[in-house]
Design an enzyme around this catalytic site. Structure first.
Site, PDB file in Angstrom:
ATOM      1  N   CYS A 110       3.373   8.899   0.725  1.00 27.87           N
ATOM      2  CA  CYS A 110       4.223   7.779   1.726  1.00 27.87           C
ATOM      3  C   CYS A 110       4.223   6.077   1.003  1.00 27.87           C
ATOM      4  O   CYS A 110       3.031   5.779   1.091  1.00 27.87           O
ATOM      5  CB  CYS A 110       3.444   7.389   2.484  1.00 27.87           C
ATOM      6  SG  CYS A 110       3.937   6.223   4.134  1.00 27.87           S
ATOM      7  N   CYS A 161      -1.238   2.060   9.449  1.00 29.41           N
ATOM      8  CA  CYS A 161       0.119   1.465   8.534  1.00 29.41           C
ATOM      9  C   CYS A 161      -0.404   0.023   8.138  1.00 29.41           C
ATOM     10  O   CYS A 161      -0.424  -1.366   9.077  1.00 29.41           O
ATOM     11  CB  CYS A 161       1.157   1.119   9.008  1.00 29.41           C
ATOM     12  SG  CYS A 161       3.005   2.019   8.147  1.00 29.41           S
ATOM     13  N   CYS A 188       7.077  -4.148  15.436  1.00 23.61           N
ATOM     14  CA  CYS A 188       5.959  -3.408  16.909  1.00 23.61           C
ATOM     15  C   CYS A 188       4.657  -3.615  17.431  1.00 23.61           C
ATOM     16  O   CYS A 188       4.122  -3.850  16.527  1.00 23.61           O
ATOM     17  CB  CYS A 188       5.730  -1.876  16.386  1.00 23.61           C
ATOM     18  SG  CYS A 188       7.945  -1.797  15.709  1.00 23.61           S
ATOM     19  N   CYS A 207       1.818  -2.556  15.489  1.00 24.25           N
ATOM     20  CA  CYS A 207       1.649  -1.761  13.886  1.00 24.25           C
ATOM     21  C   CYS A 207       1.127  -2.878  13.549  1.00 24.25           C
ATOM     22  O   CYS A 207       1.648  -4.453  13.463  1.00 24.25           O
ATOM     23  CB  CYS A 207       2.993  -1.664  13.614  1.00 24.25           C
ATOM     24  SG  CYS A 207       2.961  -1.466  11.407  1.00 24.25           S
ATOM     25  N   GLU A 218       0.334  -1.416   0.125  1.00 27.08           N
ATOM     26  CA  GLU A 218      -0.299  -0.037   0.292  1.00 27.08           C
ATOM     27  C   GLU A 218       0.716   1.067   0.280  1.00 27.08           C
ATOM     28  O   GLU A 218       2.121   1.209   0.657  1.00 27.08           O
ATOM     29  CB  GLU A 218      -0.899   0.069   1.221  1.00 27.08           C
ATOM     30  CG  GLU A 218      -0.754  -0.293   2.681  1.00 27.08           C
ATOM     31  CD  GLU A 218      -2.110  -0.461   3.466  1.00 27.08           C
ATOM     32  OE1 GLU A 218      -2.280  -1.575   3.847  1.00 27.08           O
ATOM     33  OE2 GLU A 218      -1.993   0.983   4.051  1.00 27.08           O
ATOM     34  N   CYS A 227       6.976  -7.073   6.881  1.00 23.49           N
ATOM     35  CA  CYS A 227       7.982  -5.892   8.385  1.00 23.49           C
ATOM     36  C   CYS A 227       8.407  -7.221   8.994  1.00 23.49           C
ATOM     37  O   CYS A 227       7.030  -7.943   9.760  1.00 23.49           O
ATOM     38  CB  CYS A 227       7.579  -4.879   9.244  1.00 23.49           C
ATOM     39  SG  CYS A 227       8.355  -3.723   9.258  1.00 23.49           S
TER      40      CYS A 227
HETATM   41  N1  SAH Z   1       9.956   1.414  10.015  1.00 21.78           N
HETATM   42  C1  SAH Z   1       9.764   2.045   9.438  1.00 21.78           C
HETATM   43  C2  SAH Z   1       8.404   2.576   8.882  1.00 21.78           C
HETATM   44  C3  SAH Z   1       7.474   2.723   9.165  1.00 21.78           C
HETATM   45  S1  SAH Z   1       6.396   2.711  10.091  1.00 21.78           S
HETATM   46  C4  SAH Z   1       9.281   2.559  11.359  1.00 21.78           C
HETATM   47  O1  SAH Z   1       9.302   2.312  12.161  1.00 21.78           O
HETATM   48  O2  SAH Z   1      10.002   4.108  11.068  1.00 21.78           O
HETATM   49  C5  SAH Z   1       6.091   4.242   9.896  1.00 21.78           C
HETATM   50  C6  SAH Z   1       5.004   5.251  11.746  1.00 21.78           C
HETATM   51  O3  SAH Z   1       4.312   4.567  11.782  1.00 21.78           O
HETATM   52  C7  SAH Z   1       6.085   4.263  12.799  1.00 21.78           C
HETATM   53  O4  SAH Z   1       6.823   5.614  13.320  1.00 21.78           O
HETATM   54  C8  SAH Z   1       5.485   3.757  13.114  1.00 21.78           C
HETATM   55  O5  SAH Z   1       6.510   3.141  14.934  1.00 21.78           O
HETATM   56  C9  SAH Z   1       4.117   4.147  12.988  1.00 21.78           C
HETATM   57  N2  SAH Z   1       3.624   3.099  13.016  1.00 21.78           N
HETATM   58  C10 SAH Z   1       2.448   2.613  13.143  1.00 21.78           C
HETATM   59  N3  SAH Z   1       1.533   1.465  13.126  1.00 21.78           N
HETATM   60  C11 SAH Z   1       1.254   3.026  13.933  1.00 21.78           C
HETATM   61  C12 SAH Z   1      -0.328   3.093  14.557  1.00 21.78           C
HETATM   62  N4  SAH Z   1      -0.810   1.997  14.424  1.00 21.78           N
HETATM   63  N5  SAH Z   1      -0.450   4.276  15.246  1.00 21.78           N
HETATM   64  C13 SAH Z   1       0.412   5.167  15.359  1.00 21.78           C
HETATM   65  N6  SAH Z   1       1.460   4.891  14.422  1.00 21.78           N
HETATM   66  C14 SAH Z   1       2.343   3.780  13.825  1.00 21.78           C
END
Ligand code: SAH
Length: 362
Positions: A117, A345, A128, A131, A104, A124
């Site tokens: 974006c 995301c 996290c 996420c 996406e 991944c």
């Molecule tokens: N792997 C990279 C980039 C992808 S995620 C990173 O970790 O930075 C992009 C951003 O969105 C990151 O800051 C991630 O922590 C955040 N993110 C992912 N899922 C989220 C969610 N459900 N709510 C808020 N931020 C989120």
């Protein structure tokens, strides 16, 4: 026997023409016995005129097109779904790759220009907790051309110029380092879209060695660090990668990035109710980044159905921001774009997966 098999396999893998630099393309074209200027024409068709396939290339002979099609793969993403926000016009795209995977990308309109974006991997492996992109793990890295074509396909579809690119979609860009760098080289190239390095942001969960390596490249891109916790313990609760790198090592790598490039670091901090949004968290954060030239993006966490994290209350978000600003730390609350479409995301891809599976089952 093994050797023969390997040779046969290699001869089946075609070179990905859209991932080649102009210089590399020139060498390929000259080796085919063609004139070097053909390489420049081809490169412009791919990276400036954003051609979808060889047949659109009107000044290339059909003979050469045929040879090219035999020798090279031409990556062109297929639009599987588009959602448009009725609130702010944000568009979320789901693209199908040639091997059937999906990625996406998001298109956002701001006063200062249009932003795209993009995803850097299919899935991944960083894990996290909040996420959606990481739930099924990593399928594979994206090639430079698959990253580029997310921008190109969106530019074709909207008919508008893209001025900013953020590598903040699915995936950890620094876990796909070589392809990321090639992507940056191609998208900033003056013979292509020529997007300024300063208008590119790469977001990482904090992989220390690649962060330092990136600093040494001395590019003018913005590095965004996903912090989400202000102590080692808090960070570990949300981000398994914190088991590998201590928070102080990560901050030291950010300071190094600034020292090498002069570029201000952006910290991303997703606020999760009752987890990282108290006065004490804000205090610890101020201490952690004391004296750094940086900017903090506060993002109320976007809840996903697989986990029960909730976004902090509006008053707690404002309070957190005030605490930082009273210590002269620049903090903004990220404007939520496209709230009425699958926001967080990886959610659109997951929902689509679900649909595919249920179609298959039924
Ligand atoms: N792997 C990279 C980039 C992808 S995620 C990173 O970790 O930075 C992009 C951003 O969105 C990151 O800051 C991630 O922590 C955040 N993110 C992912 N899922 C989220 C969610 N459900 N709510 C808020 N931020 C989120």
């Amino acid at each position: 026997m093994d050797f023969l098999l390997q040779f046969w396999r290699c001869s089946l893998i075609k070179t990905d023409i859209k991932s080649l630099s102009l210089q590399e393309l020139k060498t390929e074209i000259e080796n085919m016995g063609e004139k070097a200027f053909r390489a420049k024409q081809l490169y412009e068709w791919m990276h400036k005129k954003l051609a979808r396939n060889y047949s659109e290339m009107s000044n290339i002979s059909s003979n050469l097109k045929e040879v090219l099609a035999q020798k090279f793969d031409y990556v062109s993403l297929k639009e599987a779904e588009v959602q448009t926000s009725k609130l702010d016009g944000t568009r979320k795209y789901l693209f199908e790759l040639s091997d059937g995977h999906f990625v996406e990308s998001v298109w956002m309109k701001y006063h200062h220009g249009n932003s795209v974006c993009i995803s850097s991997q299919v899935g991944c492996r960083m894990g996290c907790r909040f996420c959606a992109s990481t739930i099924d793990g990593l399928a594979r890295n994206l090639t430079p051309s698959e990253m580029l074509d997310q921008v190109y396909a969106i530019s074709r579809s909207t008919g508008e110029r893209v001025s900013n690119v953020v590598v903040m979609g699915t995936g950890e860009p620094l876990d796909n380092y070589e392809n990321l760098l090639k992507f940056i080289q191609l998208i900033t190239d003056e013979n292509g879209l020529h997007i300024s390095q300063r208008n590119i942001t790469v977001s990482t969960c904090g992989l220390v060695e690649p962060m330092r390596r990136l600093a040494d490249e001395k590019l003018q891109i913005t590095l965004a660090l996903s912090l989400h916790g202000s102590t080692q313990e808090k960070r570990k609760e949300l981000m398994p990668i914190a088991n590998q790198y201590d928070i102080h090592e990560v901050i030291a790598a950010c300071r190094y990035y600034f020292a090498q490039t002069g570029r201000r670091i952006t910290f991303e901090y997703s606020l999760v109710a009752g987890v990282n949004d108290t006065d004490e968290d804000a205090e610890n954060l101020c201490r952690l980044i004391d004296g750094m030239n940086c900017h903090i993006n506060l993002i109320p966490v976007n809840p996903i159905k697989e986990r029960d994290y909730r976004a902090s209350a509006r008053s707690d978000v404002l309070n957190f921001q005030n605490k930082l600003e009273s210590r002269h730390i620049n903090a903004t609350i990220r404007r939520e774009m496209g709230q009425d479409i699958d926001g967080a995301c990886g959610q659109l891809r997951r929902r689509y997966h679900g649909k595919e599976e249920s179609l298959g089952d039924g």
